[in-house]
Design a protein around this motif. Structure first.
Motif, PDB file in Angstrom:
ATOM      1  N   ILE A   8       0.870  -1.178   0.000  1.00 31.72           N
ATOM      2  CA  ILE A   8       0.000   0.000   0.000  1.00 31.72           C
ATOM      3  C   ILE A   8       0.907   1.228   0.000  1.00 31.72           C
ATOM      4  O   ILE A   8       1.806   1.352   0.848  1.00 31.72           O
ATOM      5  CB  ILE A   8      -0.923   0.008   1.226  1.00 31.72           C
ATOM      6  CG1 ILE A   8      -1.878  -1.173   1.140  1.00 31.72           C
ATOM      7  CG2 ILE A   8      -1.681   1.302   1.328  1.00 31.72           C
ATOM      8  CD1 ILE A   8      -2.796  -1.329   2.297  1.00 31.72           C
ATOM      9  N   SER A   9       0.688   2.114  -0.961  1.00 32.59           N
ATOM     10  CA  SER A   9       1.562   3.283  -1.095  1.00 32.59           C
ATOM     11  C   SER A   9       1.391   4.225   0.101  1.00 32.59           C
ATOM     12  O   SER A   9       0.381   4.208   0.791  1.00 32.59           O
ATOM     13  CB  SER A   9       1.250   4.029  -2.382  1.00 32.59           C
ATOM     14  OG  SER A   9      -0.028   4.615  -2.306  1.00 32.59           O
ATOM     15  N   LYS A  10       2.395   5.065   0.299  1.00 26.07           N
ATOM     16  CA  LYS A  10       2.357   6.012   1.414  1.00 26.07           C
ATOM     17  C   LYS A  10       1.206   6.993   1.269  1.00 26.07           C
ATOM     18  O   LYS A  10       0.554   7.357   2.252  1.00 26.07           O
ATOM     19  CB  LYS A  10       3.677   6.762   1.500  1.00 26.07           C
ATOM     20  CG  LYS A  10       4.823   5.872   1.904  1.00 26.07           C
ATOM     21  CD  LYS A  10       6.137   6.614   1.815  1.00 26.07           C
ATOM     22  CE  LYS A  10       7.270   5.619   1.969  1.00 26.07           C
ATOM     23  NZ  LYS A  10       8.453   6.029   1.245  1.00 26.07           N
ATOM     24  N   SER A  11       0.930   7.433   0.038  1.00 24.28           N
ATOM     25  CA  SER A  11      -0.154   8.398  -0.155  1.00 24.28           C
ATOM     26  C   SER A  11      -1.512   7.764   0.137  1.00 24.28           C
ATOM     27  O   SER A  11      -2.380   8.387   0.742  1.00 24.28           O
ATOM     28  CB  SER A  11      -0.130   8.969  -1.573  1.00 24.28           C
ATOM     29  OG  SER A  11      -0.353   7.965  -2.517  1.00 24.28           O
ATOM     30  N   ARG A  12      -1.689   6.514  -0.263  1.00 27.02           N
ATOM     31  CA  ARG A  12      -2.959   5.817   0.006  1.00 27.02           C
ATOM     32  C   ARG A  12      -3.132   5.587   1.508  1.00 27.02           C
ATOM     33  O   ARG A  12      -4.208   5.768   2.060  1.00 27.02           O
ATOM     34  CB  ARG A  12      -2.980   4.496  -0.753  1.00 27.02           C
ATOM     35  CG  ARG A  12      -4.327   3.813  -0.729  1.00 27.02           C
ATOM     36  CD  ARG A  12      -4.320   2.623  -1.669  1.00 27.02           C
ATOM     37  NE  ARG A  12      -5.611   2.001  -1.747  1.00 27.02           N
ATOM     38  CZ  ARG A  12      -6.555   2.334  -2.617  1.00 27.02           C
ATOM     39  NH1 ARG A  12      -6.335   3.286  -3.499  1.00 27.02           N
ATOM     40  NH2 ARG A  12      -7.710   1.713  -2.616  1.00 27.02           N
ATOM     41  N   ARG A  13      -2.042   5.183   2.174  1.00 21.84           N
ATOM     42  CA  ARG A  13      -2.068   4.984   3.619  1.00 21.84           C
ATOM     43  C   ARG A  13      -2.398   6.303   4.339  1.00 21.84           C
ATOM     44  O   ARG A  13      -3.217   6.340   5.240  1.00 21.84           O
ATOM     45  CB  ARG A  13      -0.703   4.471   4.077  1.00 21.84           C
ATOM     46  CG  ARG A  13      -0.561   4.299   5.573  1.00 21.84           C
ATOM     47  CD  ARG A  13       0.892   4.252   5.972  1.00 21.84           C
ATOM     48  NE  ARG A  13       1.546   5.527   5.689  1.00 21.84           N
ATOM     49  CZ  ARG A  13       2.855   5.702   5.617  1.00 21.84           C
ATOM     50  NH1 ARG A  13       3.670   4.663   5.757  1.00 21.84           N
ATOM     51  NH2 ARG A  13       3.374   6.888   5.382  1.00 21.84           N
ATOM     52  N   ASP A  14      -1.759   7.384   3.920  1.00 20.15           N
ATOM     53  CA  ASP A  14      -1.962   8.678   4.571  1.00 20.15           C
ATOM     54  C   ASP A  14      -3.348   9.247   4.315  1.00 20.15           C
ATOM     55  O   ASP A  14      -3.887   9.959   5.148  1.00 20.15           O
ATOM     56  CB  ASP A  14      -0.878   9.657   4.129  1.00 20.15           C
ATOM     57  CG  ASP A  14       0.498   9.243   4.643  1.00 20.15           C
ATOM     58  OD1 ASP A  14       0.558   8.402   5.569  1.00 20.15           O
ATOM     59  OD2 ASP A  14       1.499   9.742   4.112  1.00 20.15           O
ATOM     60  N   LYS A  15      -3.939   8.943   3.163  1.00 26.85           N
ATOM     61  CA  LYS A  15      -5.311   9.380   2.890  1.00 26.85           C
ATOM     62  C   LYS A  15      -6.288   8.757   3.882  1.00 26.85           C
ATOM     63  O   LYS A  15      -7.240   9.384   4.309  1.00 26.85           O
ATOM     64  CB  LYS A  15      -5.723   8.999   1.470  1.00 26.85           C
ATOM     65  CG  LYS A  15      -5.222   9.914   0.397  1.00 26.85           C
ATOM     66  CD  LYS A  15      -5.844   9.509  -0.918  1.00 26.85           C
ATOM     67  CE  LYS A  15      -4.850   9.643  -2.045  1.00 26.85           C
ATOM     68  NZ  LYS A  15      -5.338   9.123  -3.300  1.00 26.85           N
ATOM     69  N   ARG A  16      -6.021   7.521   4.226  1.00 25.78           N
ATOM     70  CA  ARG A  16      -6.880   6.835   5.177  1.00 25.78           C
ATOM     71  C   ARG A  16      -6.730   7.433   6.576  1.00 25.78           C
ATOM     72  O   ARG A  16      -7.664   7.431   7.367  1.00 25.78           O
ATOM     73  CB  ARG A  16      -6.518   5.343   5.199  1.00 25.78           C
ATOM     74  CG  ARG A  16      -7.437   4.501   6.059  1.00 25.78           C
ATOM     75  CD  ARG A  16      -7.085   3.033   6.010  1.00 25.78           C
ATOM     76  NE  ARG A  16      -5.799   2.750   6.626  1.00 25.78           N
ATOM     77  CZ  ARG A  16      -4.719   2.312   5.982  1.00 25.78           C
ATOM     78  NH1 ARG A  16      -4.761   2.119   4.675  1.00 25.78           N
ATOM     79  NH2 ARG A  16      -3.602   2.076   6.614  1.00 25.78           N
ATOM     80  N   ARG A  17      -5.562   7.955   6.882  1.00 27.85           N
ATOM     81  CA  ARG A  17      -5.280   8.455   8.226  1.00 27.85           C
ATOM     82  C   ARG A  17      -5.530   9.950   8.396  1.00 27.85           C
ATOM     83  O   ARG A  17      -5.122  10.521   9.406  1.00 27.85           O
ATOM     84  CB  ARG A  17      -3.821   8.152   8.563  1.00 27.85           C
ATOM     85  CG  ARG A  17      -3.547   6.673   8.674  1.00 27.85           C
ATOM     86  CD  ARG A  17      -2.115   6.401   8.990  1.00 27.85           C
ATOM     87  NE  ARG A  17      -1.866   4.968   9.085  1.00 27.85           N
ATOM     88  CZ  ARG A  17      -0.673   4.421   9.199  1.00 27.85           C
ATOM     89  NH1 ARG A  17       0.403   5.182   9.243  1.00 27.85           N
ATOM     90  NH2 ARG A  17      -0.548   3.120   9.276  1.00 27.85           N
ATOM     91  N   THR A  18      -6.160  10.604   7.440  1.00 23.10           N
ATOM     92  CA  THR A  18      -6.345  12.052   7.527  1.00 23.10           C
ATOM     93  C   THR A  18      -7.223  12.461   8.701  1.00 23.10           C
ATOM     94  O   THR A  18      -7.109  13.576   9.189  1.00 23.10           O
ATOM     95  CB  THR A  18      -6.977  12.623   6.248  1.00 23.10           C
ATOM     96  OG1 THR A  18      -8.228  11.996   6.034  1.00 23.10           O
ATOM     97  CG2 THR A  18      -6.068  12.432   5.061  1.00 23.10           C
ATOM     98  N   HIS A  19      -8.082  11.582   9.185  1.00 26.03           N
ATOM     99  CA  HIS A  19      -9.001  11.946  10.258  1.00 26.03           C
ATOM    100  C   HIS A  19      -8.402  11.727  11.640  1.00 26.03           C
ATOM    101  O   HIS A  19      -9.028  12.088  12.630  1.00 26.03           O
ATOM    102  CB  HIS A  19     -10.295  11.154  10.121  1.00 26.03           C
ATOM    103  CG  HIS A  19     -10.949  11.352   8.794  1.00 26.03           C
ATOM    104  ND1 HIS A  19     -11.522  12.537   8.411  1.00 26.03           N
ATOM    105  CD2 HIS A  19     -11.080  10.520   7.739  1.00 26.03           C
ATOM    106  CE1 HIS A  19     -11.995  12.429   7.182  1.00 26.03           C
ATOM    107  NE2 HIS A  19     -11.741  11.207   6.743  1.00 26.03           N
ATOM    108  N   TYR A  20      -7.202  11.128  11.699  1.00 24.97           N
ATOM    109  CA  TYR A  20      -6.561  10.916  12.994  1.00 24.97           C
ATOM    110  C   TYR A  20      -5.786  12.178  13.350  1.00 24.97           C
ATOM    111  O   TYR A  20      -4.682  12.397  12.875  1.00 24.97           O
ATOM    112  CB  TYR A  20      -5.581   9.734  12.944  1.00 24.97           C
ATOM    113  CG  TYR A  20      -6.200   8.411  12.599  1.00 24.97           C
ATOM    114  CD1 TYR A  20      -7.548   8.164  12.817  1.00 24.97           C
ATOM    115  CD2 TYR A  20      -5.429   7.397  12.049  1.00 24.97           C
ATOM    116  CE1 TYR A  20      -8.105   6.946  12.507  1.00 24.97           C
ATOM    117  CE2 TYR A  20      -5.978   6.165  11.739  1.00 24.97           C
ATOM    118  CZ  TYR A  20      -7.316   5.944  11.972  1.00 24.97           C
ATOM    119  OH  TYR A  20      -7.853   4.731  11.667  1.00 24.97           O
TER     120      TYR A  20
END
Length: 63
Positions: A8-20
């Motif tokens: 899983i790419s860093k950008s995809r991972r970080d998109k998921r974590r935007t609400h944290y």
């Protein structure tokens, strides 16, 4: 046990974590004492314990 088939790419991972994110706690001001405290929590003012603007436990220590 689950195991990812593809990285899983860093950008995809970080998109998921935007609400944290950290949020500042909501604070209330007591109408009786003027103390700032967390809502729905007891708080100390000069050694006395207050909750909902009412004295719950009075400080009986001899000064």
């Amino acid at each position: 046990m689950a195991h990812p088939k593809r990285k899983i790419s860093k950008s995809r991972r970080d998109k998921r974590r935007t609400h944290y994110k950290a949020e500042a706690p909501a604070l209330s001001t007591c109408k009786t004492t003027g103390a700032v405290h967390l809502p729905h929590h007891a708080y100390n003012v000069d050694g006395n314990l207050y909750y909902n603007g009412k004295l719950v436990i009075e400080n009986t220590a001899i000064a």
